[in-house]
Design a protein around this motif. Structure first.
Motif, PDB file in Angstrom:
ATOM      1  N   ARG A 133       0.821  -1.206   0.000  1.00 57.06           N
ATOM      2  CA  ARG A 133       0.000   0.000   0.000  1.00 57.06           C
ATOM      3  C   ARG A 133       0.858   1.260   0.000  1.00 57.06           C
ATOM      4  NH1 ARG A 133      -5.342   0.151   1.994  1.00 57.06           N
ATOM      5  NH2 ARG A 133      -6.317  -1.880   2.143  1.00 57.06           N
ATOM      6  N   ARG A 134       1.990   1.196   0.656  1.00 54.95           N
ATOM      7  CA  ARG A 134       2.805   2.392   0.808  1.00 54.95           C
ATOM      8  C   ARG A 134       3.840   2.559  -0.287  1.00 54.95           C
ATOM      9  NH1 ARG A 134       1.784   4.647   5.685  1.00 54.95           N
ATOM     10  NH2 ARG A 134       0.551   3.379   7.117  1.00 54.95           N
ATOM     11  N   LYS A 135       3.784   1.735  -1.292  1.00 56.34           N
ATOM     12  CA  LYS A 135       4.685   1.888  -2.420  1.00 56.34           C
ATOM     13  C   LYS A 135       4.227   3.047  -3.290  1.00 56.34           C
ATOM     14  CE  LYS A 135       7.296  -1.901  -1.909  1.00 56.34           C
ATOM     15  NZ  LYS A 135       8.752  -1.856  -1.817  1.00 56.34           N
ATOM     16  N   PRO A 136       5.136   3.836  -3.867  1.00 56.73           N
ATOM     17  CA  PRO A 136       4.730   4.865  -4.817  1.00 56.73           C
ATOM     18  C   PRO A 136       4.229   4.213  -6.092  1.00 56.73           C
ATOM     19  CG  PRO A 136       7.120   4.729  -4.695  1.00 56.73           C
ATOM     20  CD  PRO A 136       6.592   3.844  -3.606  1.00 56.73           C
ATOM     21  N   TYR A 137       3.570   5.008  -6.941  1.00 60.20           N
ATOM     22  CA  TYR A 137       2.946   4.494  -8.142  1.00 60.20           C
ATOM     23  C   TYR A 137       3.845   3.620  -9.014  1.00 60.20           C
ATOM     24  CZ  TYR A 137      -1.298   7.189  -7.741  1.00 60.20           C
ATOM     25  OH  TYR A 137      -2.498   7.702  -7.346  1.00 60.20           O
ATOM     26  N   PRO A 138       5.079   4.056  -9.338  1.00 56.38           N
ATOM     27  CA  PRO A 138       5.874   3.260 -10.265  1.00 56.38           C
ATOM     28  C   PRO A 138       6.069   1.820  -9.824  1.00 56.38           C
ATOM     29  CG  PRO A 138       6.828   5.423  -9.976  1.00 56.38           C
ATOM     30  CD  PRO A 138       5.756   5.288  -8.940  1.00 56.38           C
ATOM     31  N   LEU A 169     -15.925   3.278  -1.209  1.00 57.38           N
ATOM     32  CA  LEU A 169     -14.494   3.527  -1.426  1.00 57.38           C
ATOM     33  C   LEU A 169     -13.770   3.788  -0.108  1.00 57.38           C
ATOM     34  CD1 LEU A 169     -14.633   5.806  -4.603  1.00 57.38           C
ATOM     35  CD2 LEU A 169     -13.697   3.486  -4.472  1.00 57.38           C
ATOM     36  N   ALA A 170     -14.391   4.597   0.772  1.00 58.49           N
ATOM     37  CA  ALA A 170     -13.755   4.932   2.044  1.00 58.49           C
ATOM     38  C   ALA A 170     -13.548   3.686   2.900  1.00 58.49           C
ATOM     39  CB  ALA A 170     -14.598   5.961   2.795  1.00 58.49           C
ATOM     40  N   GLU A 171     -14.565   2.838   2.978  1.00 60.87           N
ATOM     41  CA  GLU A 171     -14.452   1.633   3.789  1.00 60.87           C
ATOM     42  C   GLU A 171     -13.469   0.636   3.181  1.00 60.87           C
ATOM     43  OE1 GLU A 171     -18.411   0.174   4.242  1.00 60.87           O
ATOM     44  OE2 GLU A 171     -18.962   1.677   5.754  1.00 60.87           O
ATOM     45  N   SER A 172     -13.474   0.519   1.868  1.00 59.59           N
ATOM     46  CA  SER A 172     -12.542  -0.399   1.211  1.00 59.59           C
ATOM     47  C   SER A 172     -11.102   0.062   1.386  1.00 59.59           C
ATOM     48  CB  SER A 172     -12.876  -0.512  -0.282  1.00 59.59           C
ATOM     49  OG  SER A 172     -14.162  -1.056  -0.483  1.00 59.59           O
ATOM     50  N   ALA A 173     -10.881   1.370   1.277  1.00 56.35           N
ATOM     51  CA  ALA A 173      -9.533   1.906   1.418  1.00 56.35           C
ATOM     52  C   ALA A 173      -9.006   1.735   2.832  1.00 56.35           C
ATOM     53  CB  ALA A 173      -9.518   3.384   1.027  1.00 56.35           C
ATOM     54  N   ALA A 174      -9.906   1.715   3.810  1.00 55.04           N
ATOM     55  CA  ALA A 174      -9.487   1.581   5.204  1.00 55.04           C
ATOM     56  C   ALA A 174      -9.370   0.123   5.643  1.00 55.04           C
ATOM     57  CB  ALA A 174     -10.475   2.317   6.105  1.00 55.04           C
ATOM     58  N   ASP A 175      -9.834  -0.798   4.824  1.00 56.29           N
ATOM     59  CA  ASP A 175      -9.840  -2.223   5.176  1.00 56.29           C
ATOM     60  C   ASP A 175      -8.660  -2.925   4.493  1.00 56.29           C
ATOM     61  OD1 ASP A 175     -10.349  -4.840   5.758  1.00 56.29           O
ATOM     62  OD2 ASP A 175     -12.439  -4.820   5.096  1.00 56.29           O
ATOM     63  N   ALA A 211      -9.046  -5.622   1.790  1.00 56.43           N
ATOM     64  CA  ALA A 211      -9.401  -5.333   0.405  1.00 56.43           C
ATOM     65  C   ALA A 211      -8.175  -5.412  -0.496  1.00 56.43           C
ATOM     66  CB  ALA A 211     -10.037  -3.951   0.309  1.00 56.43           C
ATOM     67  N   GLY A 212      -7.025  -5.102   0.063  1.00 58.02           N
ATOM     68  CA  GLY A 212      -5.791  -5.195  -0.708  1.00 58.02           C
ATOM     69  C   GLY A 212      -5.497  -3.934  -1.488  1.00 58.02           C
ATOM     70  N   ALA A 213      -4.220  -3.592  -1.562  1.00 61.50           N
ATOM     71  CA  ALA A 213      -3.788  -2.383  -2.253  1.00 61.50           C
ATOM     72  C   ALA A 213      -3.892  -2.510  -3.758  1.00 61.50           C
ATOM     73  CB  ALA A 213      -2.344  -2.053  -1.856  1.00 61.50           C
ATOM     74  N   LEU A 214      -4.154  -3.714  -4.261  1.00 58.00           N
ATOM     75  CA  LEU A 214      -4.251  -3.923  -5.701  1.00 58.00           C
ATOM     76  C   LEU A 214      -5.676  -4.233  -6.132  1.00 58.00           C
ATOM     77  CD1 LEU A 214      -1.026  -6.051  -6.282  1.00 58.00           C
ATOM     78  CD2 LEU A 214      -1.327  -3.591  -6.464  1.00 58.00           C
ATOM     79  N   LEU A 215      -6.649  -3.946  -5.263  1.00 50.61           N
ATOM     80  CA  LEU A 215      -8.033  -4.256  -5.593  1.00 50.61           C
ATOM     81  C   LEU A 215      -8.457  -3.605  -6.901  1.00 50.61           C
ATOM     82  CD1 LEU A 215     -10.820  -5.432  -4.823  1.00 50.61           C
ATOM     83  CD2 LEU A 215     -11.276  -3.283  -3.606  1.00 50.61           C
ATOM     84  N   LEU A 216      -8.041  -2.353  -7.102  1.00 48.99           N
ATOM     85  CA  LEU A 216      -8.420  -1.617  -8.315  1.00 48.99           C
ATOM     86  C   LEU A 216      -7.197  -1.324  -9.182  1.00 48.99           C
ATOM     87  CD1 LEU A 216     -11.012   0.928  -6.838  1.00 48.99           C
ATOM     88  CD2 LEU A 216     -11.435  -1.316  -7.850  1.00 48.99           C
ATOM     89  N   SER A 217      -6.223  -2.223  -9.151  1.00 43.92           N
ATOM     90  CA  SER A 217      -4.987  -1.984  -9.907  1.00 43.92           C
ATOM     91  C   SER A 217      -5.208  -1.972 -11.412  1.00 43.92           C
ATOM     92  CB  SER A 217      -3.940  -3.054  -9.546  1.00 43.92           C
ATOM     93  OG  SER A 217      -4.427  -4.347  -9.882  1.00 43.92           O
ATOM     94  N   GLY A 218      -6.326  -2.527 -11.865  1.00 43.11           N
ATOM     95  CA  GLY A 218      -6.610  -2.500 -13.297  1.00 43.11           C
ATOM     96  C   GLY A 218      -7.399  -1.271 -13.712  1.00 43.11           C
ATOM     97  N   ARG A 270      -8.090  10.244  -3.504  1.00 46.72           N
ATOM     98  CA  ARG A 270      -7.284   9.608  -2.468  1.00 46.72           C
ATOM     99  C   ARG A 270      -7.693   8.151  -2.273  1.00 46.72           C
ATOM    100  NH1 ARG A 270      -8.112  13.588   1.078  1.00 46.72           N
ATOM    101  NH2 ARG A 270      -9.533  12.403   2.391  1.00 46.72           N
ATOM    102  N   TRP A 271      -9.002   7.907  -2.175  1.00 47.01           N
ATOM    103  CA  TRP A 271      -9.487   6.546  -1.954  1.00 47.01           C
ATOM    104  C   TRP A 271      -9.143   5.624  -3.126  1.00 47.01           C
ATOM    105  CZ3 TRP A 271     -14.702   9.195  -0.689  1.00 47.01           C
ATOM    106  CH2 TRP A 271     -14.670   9.688   0.623  1.00 47.01           C
ATOM    107  N   LEU A 272      -9.333   6.124  -4.319  1.00 44.84           N
ATOM    108  CA  LEU A 272      -9.052   5.312  -5.500  1.00 44.84           C
ATOM    109  C   LEU A 272      -7.573   4.956  -5.579  1.00 44.84           C
ATOM    110  CD1 LEU A 272     -11.346   7.189  -8.031  1.00 44.84           C
ATOM    111  CD2 LEU A 272     -11.573   4.781  -7.377  1.00 44.84           C
ATOM    112  N   ARG A 273      -6.711   5.914  -5.274  1.00 44.94           N
ATOM    113  CA  ARG A 273      -5.268   5.641  -5.301  1.00 44.94           C
ATOM    114  C   ARG A 273      -4.872   4.650  -4.220  1.00 44.94           C
ATOM    115  NH1 ARG A 273      -2.651   9.974  -3.830  1.00 44.94           N
ATOM    116  NH2 ARG A 273      -4.321  11.522  -3.721  1.00 44.94           N
ATOM    117  N   ALA A 274      -5.546   4.752  -3.064  1.00 43.73           N
ATOM    118  CA  ALA A 274      -5.242   3.830  -1.968  1.00 43.73           C
ATOM    119  C   ALA A 274      -5.592   2.394  -2.319  1.00 43.73           C
ATOM    120  CB  ALA A 274      -5.986   4.261  -0.704  1.00 43.73           C
ATOM    121  N   LEU A 275      -6.508   2.223  -3.270  1.00 40.23           N
ATOM    122  CA  LEU A 275      -6.915   0.887  -3.692  1.00 40.23           C
ATOM    123  C   LEU A 275      -6.177   0.419  -4.941  1.00 40.23           C
ATOM    124  CD1 LEU A 275     -10.750   1.259  -3.042  1.00 40.23           C
ATOM    125  CD2 LEU A 275      -9.164  -0.220  -1.788  1.00 40.23           C
TER     126      LEU A 275
END
Length: 655
Positions: free
Chosen positions: A39-44, A130-136, A139-146, A172-177
């Motif tokens: 989750r704490r990795k930068p975008y690249p 989105l808020a609940e998923s980002a805080a859980d 859900a995983g940091a790659l839930l919306l990686s696509g 913020r929420w979308l990026r967190a996911l």
């Protein structure tokens, strides 16, 4: 056979269970660690979203209460269709299922900010998801990686820290996911005048992404937004999905109703900064909207408009309630303002919030003499246009060309204008009386205001909660400012007025609370008026059910006077305007006769003298037809009563 076989077996079993528990715990901690680390990795470092082969069909969502975000989404849809050949129908966020997000390749979202920085009601469920998923962490940091996305917010910088807060939260929420923000967050400022240019630029980048000409993968080194999540202070009520909470709509106002056009590489409708870096208060969009409503815009921040009561008395058909209460000549009254901006967005604003907002003066400033000259000039031109109108009396028309009263209450907050005292002085020099209305958010301005004919403070509600709901003020300390404004009114020696606008279902039930406010300002008069219904508006949810009858206003007025313990009595009424006047008994009831009218010549003598004077020094006797309970109901018997024939339904279709 070894001794104690049962004990040995039990010990071995316990050891096995303990070992298994340790293995499972270690595994859980490991996966939790990996999840948080990802989750704490930068975008690249995140798995990049697949780049489109040619074009990508986006999912275009909007959330809106006034229709502006919907209009902007519609414009974006049309542009994507015309320039990229991509069908992208705008969809209300309330109709979108968040569970479909993982299968969406590109999400485009246009939304405003609602009350206190929250998303608008139609986006409440999506925001919660989105808020609940980002805080859980599950859900995983790659839930919306696509998912690739772009967000555009519509707001006003006048609201300070909550400017486009909803759009920022969605990003913020979308990026967190794990989603990738392919176009930087677009932040349009309604009152700053840059909405069109910002949306034009943002839309252009979105178009290039959709066409495959620009593949955005987020800012390099930008974090995923997890560190920025502040969920404790954000509340999303499911009830908001059913109705607009407390009638408080978003702050989009009129922006986005006219498409921007490019000329010479620049977008029309955006004002350049002046020499001192300040912008014009009135942007082209606001100017166009106000002019359509009949306003004459003066300079960069003032306005004037002819009142329907001015037209009425030019035809000898009766004057407004100020004629009945205070003796002004409605056909010689000029309605104007030196500041179209306001610090409130009242739900009953009859200007439909087409004016700017602000908490302080941040615009170019015109000279007060120029404002008065232009206001009188524009007003007299509008009066001249009444020549030849059936019923207009020549002698009244001639008098109307020389205004003798100025109602500084047209729109906005006139007391915000830094040179308000100089402007008032110029009006008085021309023997034009002044009736100034302030919305009780600038107590210091009230204290420094020079003597005027009559000073009003709008008392739109009597409790902190209802004032916030009705006025929707910009200031966070609006209640303290409101109370201080009432106290400042008490320090004035000239005529002072509380102006109450009754809205059924909003503030009519606060009689006891209103009574308590009387002691703070101790005004000379209290005007109580039923709200005027101005038709349906996207910026107001009021209906005819919120409009009280004149009998309702009379009942409220009598009850309030009763609670004043004899300090105030009901003095006058104007039934046509659904308005009643309470006046202080000890000042204005002399030998059983009311003296609510004004001796205007005497007022100007007192102003010219430069000596201190009080409200009793320029009062005049109220005529019997204007007194409360009179058969005329406040209608001047020297005027001709005229009633329009109103035909509805099938009757209106007949010749």
């Amino acid at each position: 056979m070894p001794p104690f076989p049962a004990a040995t077996t039990a010990s071995s079993s316990a050891t096995s269970h303990l070992a298994l528990l340790l293995i499972l715990s270690s595994s859980s901690l490991f996966f939790l660690y990996k999840s948080l680390r990802l989750r704490r990795k930068p975008y690249p470092i995140l798995a990049p979203a697949p780049a489109p082969a040619a074009t990508t069909t986006p999912t275009l969502l909007y959330a809106s209460a006034t229709g502006t975000s919907k209009a902007l989404a519609g414009r974006l849809s049309a542009r994507l269709s015309a320039e990229a050949g991509v069908p992208a129908s705008p969809t209300d966020a309330a109709a979108f299922d968040p569970d479909d997000l993982p299968s969406v390749p590109l999400l485009l979202l246009v939304l405003p900010t609602h009350d206190a920085g929250a998303p608008p009601p139609s986006a409440a469920f999506l925001a919660r998801w989105l808020a609940e998923s980002a805080a859980d962490f599950r859900a995983g940091a790659l839930l919306l990686s696509g998912l690739r996305f772009a967000v555009f917010g519509v707001g006003s910088r006048a609201y300070g820290e909550t400017f486009n807060a909803a759009a920022r939260s969605f990003s913020r929420w979308l990026r967190a996911l794990g989603a990738v923000e392919v176009v930087p967050l677009g932040e349009g400022d309604v009152d700053g005048g840059d909405l069109e240019a910002t949306f034009e630029e943002w839309s252009g980048r979105v178009l290039r992404v959709v066409k495959g000409e620009e593949v955005g993968e987020g800012a390099k080194g930008e974090r995923d937004g997890l560190d920025e999540l502040e969920l404790e202070g954000e509340e999303f009520d499911d009830d908001d999905e059913e109705e607009v909470a407390d009638g408080e709509v978003d702050m989009e106002d009129i922006a986005g109703k006219a498409p921007g056009r490019k000329q010479n590489g620049k977008v029309e409708g955006v004002l350049a900064n002046g020499d001192n870096g300040a912008k014009d208060m009135v942007t082209p969009i606001i100017r166009t909207s106000l002019e359509k409503q009949g306003y004459k815009i003066i300079g960069s921040h003032s306005g004037v408009k002819i009142c329907r009561w001015t037209k009425s008395q030019l035809r000898g058909r009766g004057g407004c309630y100020k004629h009945s209460f205070y003796g002004i000549e409605s056909h010689r009254c000029m309605e104007a303002t030196p500041s179209l901006a306001c610090a409130n967005k009242c739900v009953f604003c009859w200007r439909h919030h087409t004016n700017p907002v602000g908490k302080s003066w941040k615009w170019k400033m015109d000279d007060p003499l120029d404002i008065v000259n232009s206001a009188v000039d524009q007003h007299t031109k509008m009066v001249k246009q009444m020549k030849g109108v059936p019923g207009v009396k020549p002698e009244k028309l001639e008098e109307g060309l020389s205004p003798r009263h100025c109602a500084l209450s047209l729109v906005g907050e006139p007391i915000m204008y830094p040179e308000i005292n100089a402007l008032v002085d110029e009006l008085h020099r021309r023997h034009i009386s002044t009736f100034l209305v302030t919305n009780a958010q600038f107590p210091e301005k009230i204290k420094t205001l020079k003597p005027i004919t009559q000073l009003y403070v709008s008392v739109d509600a009597a409790t902190k909660e209802s004032l916030k709901a009705v006025d929707r003020p910009l200031f966070s300390d609006f209640w303290e400012r409101f109370l201080d404004s009432l106290k400042s009114l008490h320090e004035k020696d000239q005529r002072t007025v509380y102006r109450l606008t009754l809205v059924k279902g909003w503030n009519v039930e606060e009689l006891d609370a209103y009574a308590k406010l009387l002691n703070l300002g101790q005004p000379d008069f209290i005007e109580i008026k039923g709200v005027t219904y101005c038709g349906s508006s996207a910026t107001s949810k009021l209906t005819m059910e919120n409009v009280p009858w004149h009998s309702d206003v009379k009942e409220f007025s009598e009850a309030l006077a009763s609670k004043s313990a004899g300090v105030y009595e009901v003095a006058c009424e104007h039934a046509h305007s659904c308005c009643v006047l309470l006046a202080k008994v000890d000042k204005f009831k002399i030998n059983g006769k009311w003296h609510t009218w004004i001796d205007y010549d005497r007022f100007h003598e007192l102003v010219t003298s430069g000596k201190p004077f009080k409200s009793q020094d320029y009062m005049a006797m109220t005529p019997s037809w204007a007194v409360y309970g009179a058969e005329e109901g406040g209608f001047d018997p020297d005027q001709s009563r005229y009633k329009k024939e109103r035909r509805h339904g099938n009757a209106a279709l007949k010749g």
